[in-house]
Design a protein around this motif. Structure first.
Motif, short mmCIF file in Angstrom:
data_model
loop_
_atom_site.label_atom_id
_atom_site.label_comp_id
_atom_site.label_asym_id
_atom_site.label_seq_id
_atom_site.Cartn_x
_atom_site.Cartn_y
_atom_site.Cartn_z
N ARG A 178 0.84 -1.20 0.00
CA ARG A 178 0.00 0.00 0.00
C ARG A 178 0.87 1.25 0.00
NH1 ARG A 178 -4.59 -0.12 -1.91
NH2 ARG A 178 -5.15 -1.88 -0.57
N LEU A 179 1.96 1.24 0.78
CA LEU A 179 2.88 2.37 0.75
C LEU A 179 3.55 2.50 -0.62
CD1 LEU A 179 4.67 2.23 4.23
CD2 LEU A 179 2.61 3.46 3.56
N CYS A 180 3.81 1.38 -1.26
CA CYS A 180 4.40 1.40 -2.59
C CYS A 180 3.46 2.08 -3.58
CB CYS A 180 4.72 -0.02 -3.04
SG CYS A 180 5.43 -0.14 -4.69
N SER A 181 2.17 1.83 -3.46
CA SER A 181 1.20 2.48 -4.34
C SER A 181 1.19 3.99 -4.10
CB SER A 181 -0.19 1.89 -4.10
OG SER A 181 -1.13 2.45 -4.99
N LEU A 182 1.31 4.41 -2.84
CA LEU A 182 1.41 5.83 -2.54
C LEU A 182 2.66 6.43 -3.17
CD1 LEU A 182 0.40 5.84 1.25
CD2 LEU A 182 -0.92 6.83 -0.62
N ALA A 183 3.76 5.70 -3.09
CA ALA A 183 5.01 6.20 -3.65
C ALA A 183 4.94 6.31 -5.17
CB ALA A 183 6.17 5.28 -3.24
N LEU A 184 4.22 5.39 -5.83
CA LEU A 184 4.08 5.46 -7.28
C LEU A 184 3.30 6.71 -7.69
CD1 LEU A 184 3.36 1.73 -8.24
CD2 LEU A 184 5.38 3.08 -8.83
N ALA A 185 2.22 7.00 -6.98
CA ALA A 185 1.45 8.21 -7.27
C ALA A 185 2.29 9.45 -6.99
CB ALA A 185 0.16 8.23 -6.44
N GLN A 186 3.07 9.42 -5.92
CA GLN A 186 3.96 10.53 -5.60
C GLN A 186 4.95 10.77 -6.73
OE1 GLN A 186 6.77 9.53 -2.60
NE2 GLN A 186 7.67 11.58 -2.48
N ALA A 187 5.57 9.70 -7.21
CA ALA A 187 6.55 9.84 -8.29
C ALA A 187 5.90 10.39 -9.56
CB ALA A 187 7.21 8.50 -8.57
N GLY A 188 4.67 9.96 -9.84
CA GLY A 188 3.97 10.47 -11.02
C GLY A 188 3.72 11.97 -10.92
N CYS A 189 3.31 12.43 -9.75
CA CYS A 189 3.09 13.86 -9.55
C CYS A 189 4.40 14.65 -9.69
CB CYS A 189 2.48 14.12 -8.18
SG CYS A 189 0.80 13.51 -7.98
N GLU A 190 5.46 14.12 -9.12
CA GLU A 190 6.75 14.81 -9.20
C GLU A 190 7.27 14.84 -10.64
OE1 GLU A 190 9.08 12.66 -6.41
OE2 GLU A 190 8.32 13.78 -4.67
N ARG A 191 6.96 13.82 -11.41
CA ARG A 191 7.36 13.82 -12.82
C ARG A 191 6.69 14.98 -13.56
NH1 ARG A 191 4.20 11.64 -16.40
NH2 ARG A 191 3.36 10.12 -14.93
N ILE A 192 5.41 15.18 -13.29
CA ILE A 192 4.69 16.29 -13.93
C ILE A 192 5.24 17.63 -13.46
CG2 ILE A 192 2.45 17.42 -14.15
CD1 ILE A 192 1.17 14.65 -13.87
N ALA A 193 5.48 17.74 -12.15
CA ALA A 193 5.91 19.02 -11.58
C ALA A 193 7.30 19.43 -12.03
CB ALA A 193 5.85 18.95 -10.05
N THR A 194 8.16 18.45 -12.29
CA THR A 194 9.55 18.76 -12.61
C THR A 194 9.87 18.66 -14.10
OG1 THR A 194 10.20 16.46 -12.18
CG2 THR A 194 10.35 18.02 -10.35
N THR A 195 8.87 18.33 -14.92
CA THR A 195 9.10 18.21 -16.36
C THR A 195 8.11 19.12 -17.08
OG1 THR A 195 9.68 15.88 -16.01
CG2 THR A 195 9.37 16.60 -18.28
N PRO A 196 8.50 20.36 -17.36
CA PRO A 196 7.58 21.27 -18.04
C PRO A 196 7.42 20.90 -19.51
CG PRO A 196 9.73 22.28 -17.79
CD PRO A 196 9.80 20.97 -17.05
#
Length: 293
Positions: A178-196
């Motif tokens: 379950r924590l891994c699923s949270l981390a995957l969503a976190q990484a997806g958001c950070e990908r959007i935020a850091t890749t204009p």
């Protein structure tokens, strides 16, 4: 995010909250005044070239298609960000239920959930690049402000708490997934935020938009005459507006009025986890002046 019920014609025409008009109005005025000067110069000082409108029609169609493509790319980023935060909310609710099943001790359950709430708030702060001691709400006794990456530090602490409190390997595996699923969503958001969006897109759009708006008066002189500035203002509003909307949607986690309501989604998580923590659920955040942060 702007939250409004179905609006009437008057509100659609004159609403400014959530509109890009205040930001593009100076640019519209500049090209309109320039068009007015060109009309005056052509009629009162020296005749200027009256260009054929056909090439500008083709140019305008090509520019519209490119702006539409770029706008679709920006909206996909905005919608993917919303989907990832929806996944975070769902996983947080599931984590609370899993803790009820797999962690028999109430103190351990509460510790894990409070660390998870810290993670959600720190994730929001990280995406919005907020700074300062009061930008996030602390739920656990831990202080992650000095960590290299505070959201990951909170998630690591929750993982360590699960490792200590889980009674067997199956429980540890289920909760860590379950924590891994949270981390995957976190990484997806950070990908959007850091890749204009590629900078070359913005450069091309703004250059061609200005070029079009500065040249179109010469194609309108023949037929529009003193109405030319009005038509130029309308064209500039469409093209500059589309370009500005794209810039705003391309950063879905920002604090603009059309950004995603991360504060409200964090509050939704708090409300969902409150019964599992044995506390009173806080009230849901309501739009202020049609704006939900």
């Amino acid at each position: 995010m702007i939250i409004r019920e179905k609006t009437g014609l008057f509100e659609l025409l004159f609403a400014t909250r959530g509109s890009v008009l205040p930001r593009i109005l100076p640019r519209i005025l500049v090209v309109s005044l320039l068009a007015l000067f060109i009309v005056w110069l052509d009629g009162s000082v020296v005749p200027l070239p009256h260009l054929d409108a056909a090439p500008f029609a083709v140019f305008g169609i090509a520019l519209s298609l490119f702006l539409g493509f770029r706008n679709n790319a920006a909206y996909e980023r905005w919608w993917e960000g919303r989907r990832l935060w929806g996944q975070l909310v769902a996983d947080m609710r599931s984590l609370a239920r899993d803790c009820e099943v797999f962690l028999p001790e109430e103190t351990s359950r509460h510790e894990v959930l409070r660390l998870a709430l810290d993670f959600v708030h720190l994730h929001r702060v990280n995406l919005r690049r907020l700074r300062g001691p009061d930008v996030t709400q602390k739920w656990s006794a831990e202080d992650f402000s000095q960590a290299p990456h505070p959201p990951c530090a909170a998630l690591n602490a929750a993982n360590l708490a699960i490792a200590k409190a889980a009674p067997d390997g199956f429980a540890r595996k289920a909760l860590s997934e379950r924590l891994c699923s949270l981390a995957l969503a976190q990484a997806g958001c950070e990908r959007i935020a850091t890749t204009p969006l590629p900078y070359v897109y913005s450069l091309l759009v703004f250059r061609t938009t200005y070029l079009y708006c500065l040249l179109i008066p010469f194609a309108l002189l023949e037929n529009a005459a003193w109405m030319t500035p009005i038509f130029v203002a309308i064209i500039a509003y469409v093209f500059f507006g589309l370009a500005e909307v794209t810039e705003e949607l391309a950063q879905p986690f920002g604090v603009t009025v059309n950004g995603l309501p991360l504060d409200a989604m964090c509050r939704t998580v708090e409300i969902s986890l409150a019964p599992h923590l044995g506390i009173t659920a806080p009230p849901a955040l309501e739009p202020q002046g049609y704006y939900l942060s």
